[in-house]
Design an enzyme around this catalytic site. Structure first.
Site, PDB file in Angstrom:
ATOM      1  N   ASP A  29      22.711  23.768  33.514  1.00 27.40           N
ATOM      2  CA  ASP A  29      23.185  23.731  34.895  1.00 27.40           C
ATOM      3  C   ASP A  29      22.587  24.910  35.683  1.00 27.40           C
ATOM      4  O   ASP A  29      22.970  26.066  35.469  1.00 27.40           O
ATOM      5  CB  ASP A  29      24.717  23.799  34.909  1.00 27.40           C
ATOM      6  CG  ASP A  29      25.264  23.797  36.336  1.00 27.40           C
ATOM      7  OD1 ASP A  29      24.532  23.353  37.246  1.00 27.40           O
ATOM      8  OD2 ASP A  29      26.400  24.266  36.533  1.00 27.40           O
ATOM      9  N   GLU A  81       5.455  46.602  27.559  1.00 21.25           N
ATOM     10  CA  GLU A  81       5.725  46.015  26.243  1.00 21.25           C
ATOM     11  C   GLU A  81       4.886  44.758  26.059  1.00 21.25           C
ATOM     12  O   GLU A  81       5.127  43.976  25.146  1.00 21.25           O
ATOM     13  CB  GLU A  81       7.217  45.737  26.057  1.00 21.25           C
ATOM     14  CG  GLU A  81       7.835  44.815  27.066  1.00 21.25           C
ATOM     15  CD  GLU A  81       9.310  44.582  26.762  1.00 21.25           C
ATOM     16  OE1 GLU A  81      10.095  45.516  27.004  1.00 21.25           O
ATOM     17  OE2 GLU A  81       9.655  43.497  26.292  1.00 21.25           O
ATOM     18  N   CYS A 113      11.865  48.536  28.741  1.00 23.29           N
ATOM     19  CA  CYS A 113      11.696  48.476  30.205  1.00 23.29           C
ATOM     20  C   CYS A 113      11.585  49.842  30.871  1.00 23.29           C
ATOM     21  O   CYS A 113      11.526  49.909  32.105  1.00 23.29           O
ATOM     22  CB  CYS A 113      12.864  47.707  30.820  1.00 23.29           C
ATOM     23  SG  CYS A 113      12.929  45.992  30.302  1.00 23.29           S
ATOM     24  N   THR A 154      14.521  35.038  33.376  1.00 22.61           N
ATOM     25  CA  THR A 154      14.325  36.332  34.054  1.00 22.61           C
ATOM     26  C   THR A 154      12.994  37.020  33.741  1.00 22.61           C
ATOM     27  O   THR A 154      12.463  37.729  34.595  1.00 22.61           O
ATOM     28  CB  THR A 154      15.453  37.314  33.673  1.00 22.61           C
ATOM     29  OG1 THR A 154      15.515  37.417  32.243  1.00 22.61           O
ATOM     30  CG2 THR A 154      16.806  36.845  34.210  1.00 22.61           C
ATOM     31  N   ARG A 202      25.245  39.552  23.989  1.00 22.07           N
ATOM     32  CA  ARG A 202      26.141  40.379  24.810  1.00 22.07           C
ATOM     33  C   ARG A 202      26.085  41.858  24.429  1.00 22.07           C
ATOM     34  O   ARG A 202      26.466  42.715  25.221  1.00 22.07           O
ATOM     35  CB  ARG A 202      27.586  39.865  24.678  1.00 22.07           C
ATOM     36  CG  ARG A 202      27.807  38.553  25.411  1.00 22.07           C
ATOM     37  CD  ARG A 202      29.229  38.072  25.272  1.00 22.07           C
ATOM     38  NE  ARG A 202      29.433  36.848  26.024  1.00 22.07           N
ATOM     39  CZ  ARG A 202      29.727  36.823  27.321  1.00 22.07           C
ATOM     40  NH1 ARG A 202      29.874  37.938  27.978  1.00 22.07           N
ATOM     41  NH2 ARG A 202      29.884  35.674  27.939  1.00 22.07           N
ATOM     42  N   THR A 204      23.647  43.635  24.318  1.00 25.17           N
ATOM     43  CA  THR A 204      22.695  44.360  25.175  1.00 25.17           C
ATOM     44  C   THR A 204      23.390  44.991  26.382  1.00 25.17           C
ATOM     45  O   THR A 204      22.837  45.894  27.008  1.00 25.17           O
ATOM     46  CB  THR A 204      21.585  43.422  25.709  1.00 25.17           C
ATOM     47  OG1 THR A 204      22.195  42.363  26.443  1.00 25.17           O
ATOM     48  CG2 THR A 204      20.766  42.845  24.579  1.00 25.17           C
ATOM     49  N   HIS A 237      17.759  50.038  36.772  1.00 21.65           N
ATOM     50  CA  HIS A 237      16.994  48.992  36.098  1.00 21.65           C
ATOM     51  C   HIS A 237      17.692  47.658  36.318  1.00 21.65           C
ATOM     52  O   HIS A 237      18.915  47.585  36.397  1.00 21.65           O
ATOM     53  CB  HIS A 237      16.836  49.284  34.600  1.00 21.65           C
ATOM     54  CG  HIS A 237      16.152  48.159  33.891  1.00 21.65           C
ATOM     55  ND1 HIS A 237      14.933  47.681  34.306  1.00 21.65           N
ATOM     56  CD2 HIS A 237      16.532  47.372  32.847  1.00 21.65           C
ATOM     57  CE1 HIS A 237      14.575  46.673  33.531  1.00 21.65           C
ATOM     58  NE2 HIS A 237      15.531  46.461  32.649  1.00 21.65           N
ATOM     59  N   LYS A 242      22.762  40.799  38.189  1.00 24.95           N
ATOM     60  CA  LYS A 242      24.175  41.199  38.131  1.00 24.95           C
ATOM     61  C   LYS A 242      24.396  42.588  37.534  1.00 24.95           C
ATOM     62  O   LYS A 242      25.257  43.332  38.001  1.00 24.95           O
ATOM     63  CB  LYS A 242      24.960  40.169  37.310  1.00 24.95           C
ATOM     64  CG  LYS A 242      25.159  38.863  38.046  1.00 24.95           C
ATOM     65  CD  LYS A 242      26.135  37.984  37.342  1.00 24.95           C
ATOM     66  CE  LYS A 242      27.560  38.280  37.788  1.00 24.95           C
ATOM     67  NZ  LYS A 242      28.514  37.314  37.221  1.00 24.95           N
ATOM     68  N   ASN A 269      12.789  39.922  36.199  1.00 27.56           N
ATOM     69  CA  ASN A 269      12.749  41.230  35.553  1.00 27.56           C
ATOM     70  C   ASN A 269      11.319  41.536  35.145  1.00 27.56           C
ATOM     71  O   ASN A 269      10.787  40.908  34.229  1.00 27.56           O
ATOM     72  CB  ASN A 269      13.669  41.231  34.315  1.00 27.56           C
ATOM     73  CG  ASN A 269      13.628  42.561  33.572  1.00 27.56           C
ATOM     74  OD1 ASN A 269      13.076  43.541  34.051  1.00 27.56           O
ATOM     75  ND2 ASN A 269      14.223  42.577  32.382  1.00 27.56           N
ATOM     76  N   SER A 299      15.510  49.246  26.458  1.00 30.81           N
ATOM     77  CA  SER A 299      16.230  48.908  25.232  1.00 30.81           C
ATOM     78  C   SER A 299      15.679  49.701  24.072  1.00 30.81           C
ATOM     79  O   SER A 299      14.512  50.069  24.036  1.00 30.81           O
ATOM     80  CB  SER A 299      16.113  47.415  24.952  1.00 30.81           C
ATOM     81  OG  SER A 299      16.856  46.686  25.885  1.00 30.81           O
TER      82      SER A 299
END
Lengths: 350, 150
Positions: A29, A81, A113, A154, A202, A204, A237, A242, A269, A299
């Site tokens: 969706d 990267e 990143c 992203t 999650r 992350t 970053h 969100k 991103n 990360s």
């Protein structure tokens, strides 16, 4: 600190794919993904673009903006990267394309990143120590998202290049202070030879992105005496649309402070490029005397936080500047999922 | 008057590269003129050249050659759309090859990117840095200038 920004440049490929076009393929969706990730579309590299070509285009724009002779650049660092070679530096390709000569330090960096902002700190050290007059750090990526994974919506392409120098009459923004918060956090990784990164879902979020950005930013506040209201703008970053809004709220920043530097909803991103492009877009509109907070995140994991103050020189230097939003909007070309796969070299003629 | 023979035309645009050209030493020698329009000009008669010439075609032994890096801004002088490409560019077709009259230099040959605007004779272009081709999974990546409509 002596080092300050004397020029910057950005490159974003012209191709875009909408969330709807990816969601259609995986029978998901689109509206809930757009709402959940805070993203409408992302940039996609052309078939002849990679992290090196993006780095060169951004670097050439930065040199034009700075108005310096490329031969006077003493160090070039490229954070990515998605370096085109596992062994052979992107930084040497950039130096040759800039005609920067051979008397320079160069290296490739990787810290998910945040490798671009890590390079900024390295250049600051070299300038403050008097070892070089100008140095350049670039964050550039053609990031990879596994087909069907949330990252596919992203992971995009783009880069930002910043030239630092020490001459007061050339600096458009002083870097007042930088600090980093670093820990061994297995939130996101890609093994040697693997085509796509893996991540902890999650995991992350809180232990990765939020913990590091919040700690680095608070450390910067403690060591400078600044508070959130002292900054006119803030750039965080932006792995999606969100997280930066959430972390800004946690740190007491308003939407108005972050809106100029939040590009992910319209370009995705850009990984190592993300914080750099966000800072560039903010400098595009900033006025002399205004303060900018930048906190990147990579990360693995770490965050670099910067307190930056814009100088009077910014206005006179804008004549040679190609602004971020002009680059984002120029020649924007929408592609469907099959052309996306072709551009990513996932399908080939047989 | 002795005149140096014309340099061989680069074959990569229309015929793909031969195996001989796919060597790291060959790439290394050509990097400056592939990443940037590094040519030269005769100070005696102001004739610009790209690629570089050792001797000016007009002035012969009186020539005074100096290096010039051309801006890459110019206008499409001639253009063709390649629909049947060499194997090297098999996945890229159709694409454009053209001759660009540089504002500050000679006419040069190159790929012309289609960036939403179909390039035509007279289209203003500027230089871009792009990947020309990739030698398999383990070989070198060849970067090159291309032109993009402004």
């Amino acid at each position: 600190m002596t080092a300050g920004i004397v020029g910057y440049g950005v490159h974003i490929p012209i191709y875009r794919i909408r969330v709807e076009d990816i969601a259609r393929v995986w029978n998901e969706d689109a509206e809930s993904i757009k709402k959940g990730l805070g993203i409408k579309e992302k940039s996609v590299p052309g078939r002849d673009e990679d992290a090196a070509t993006i780095a060169v285009e951004a670097a050439r724009r930065a040199v034009r903006h700075a108005g310096i002779d490329a031969h006077s650049i003493g160090a070039i660092y490229v954070g990515s990267e998605s370096h085109p070679y596992a062994v052979k530096p992107t930084a040497t390709i950039v130096s040759a394309a800039l005609e920067a000569g051979n008397r320079l330090m160069a290296a490739d960096l990787e810290f998910a990143c945040k490798a671009g902002t890590a390079g900024l700190q390295m250049v600051m050290g070299l300038i403050d120590s008097g070892m070089i007059k100008y140095g350049m750090s670039i964050g550039s990526d053609t990031s990879q998202g596994r087909p069907g994974d949330a990252l596919e919506y992203t992971a995009s392409a783009g880069g930002g290049a910043f030239i630092l120098g020490r001459e007061k009459n050339e600096i458009i923004a002083d870097i007042i202070k930088t600090v980093s918060f670093t820990s061994d956090t297995p939130d996101f990784w890609r093994r040697e030879g693997a085509g796509f990164p893996s991540h902890g879902g999650r995991f992350t979020g809180e232990p990765g992105y939020f913990r590091h950005i919040v700690h680095a930013t608070k450390m910067l506040f403690e060591e400078t005496g600044f508070k959130n209201s002292d900054f006119d703008y803030a750039v965080f970053h932006q792995p999606n649309g969100k997280f930066p809004i959430g972390v800004a709220a946690q740190l007491g920043f308003t939407d108005a402070q972050i809106k100029n530097g939040l590009l992910t909803p319209i370009i995705g991103n850009t990984y190592s490029g993300a914080s750099m492009i966000g800072l560039a877009a903010t400098l595009d509109v900033a006025r002399p005397g205004q303060k900018i907070l930048v906190t990147s995140f990579g990360s693995g994991a770490g965050s670099d936080s910067f307190a930056i103050e814009v100088t009077d020189n910014i206005e006179s230097k804008r004549k040679n500047l190609e602004k971020v939003m002009d680059i984002v909007n120029k020649d924007r070309t929408y592609i469907d999922y099959s052309v996306y796969l072709k551009n990513r070299n996932s399908i080939r003629k047989t | 008057m002795w005149v140096e023979a014309e340099p061989p035309q680069w074959s990569i645009y229309t015929r793909g590269q031969t195996d001989m050209e796919r060597s790291s030493s060959s790439l290394w020698r050509k990097i400056r003129s592939r990443y940037n329009l590094v040519g030269n000009a005769c100070e005696n008669c102001n004739t610009p050249y790209f690629p570089q010439r050792i001797v000016c075609r007009k002035c012969g032994r009186k020539s005074r050659m100096v290096e010039k890096i051309y801006s890459g801004n110019g206008e499409v002088y001639s253009i063709t759309k390649i629909r049947t490409p060499p194997d090297t560019f098999r996945d890229e077709a159709p694409y454009y090859i053209g001759i660009v009259k540089l504002d500050d230099g000679p006419k040069v040959e190159g790929h012309i990117i289609e960036n939403g605007t179909e390039p035509k004779i007279g289209t203003r272009v500027r230089i871009r840095f792009r990947r020309m081709y990739v030698d398999g999974d383990e070989g070198l990546i060849y970067y090159h200038y291309k032109f993009e409509p402004v």
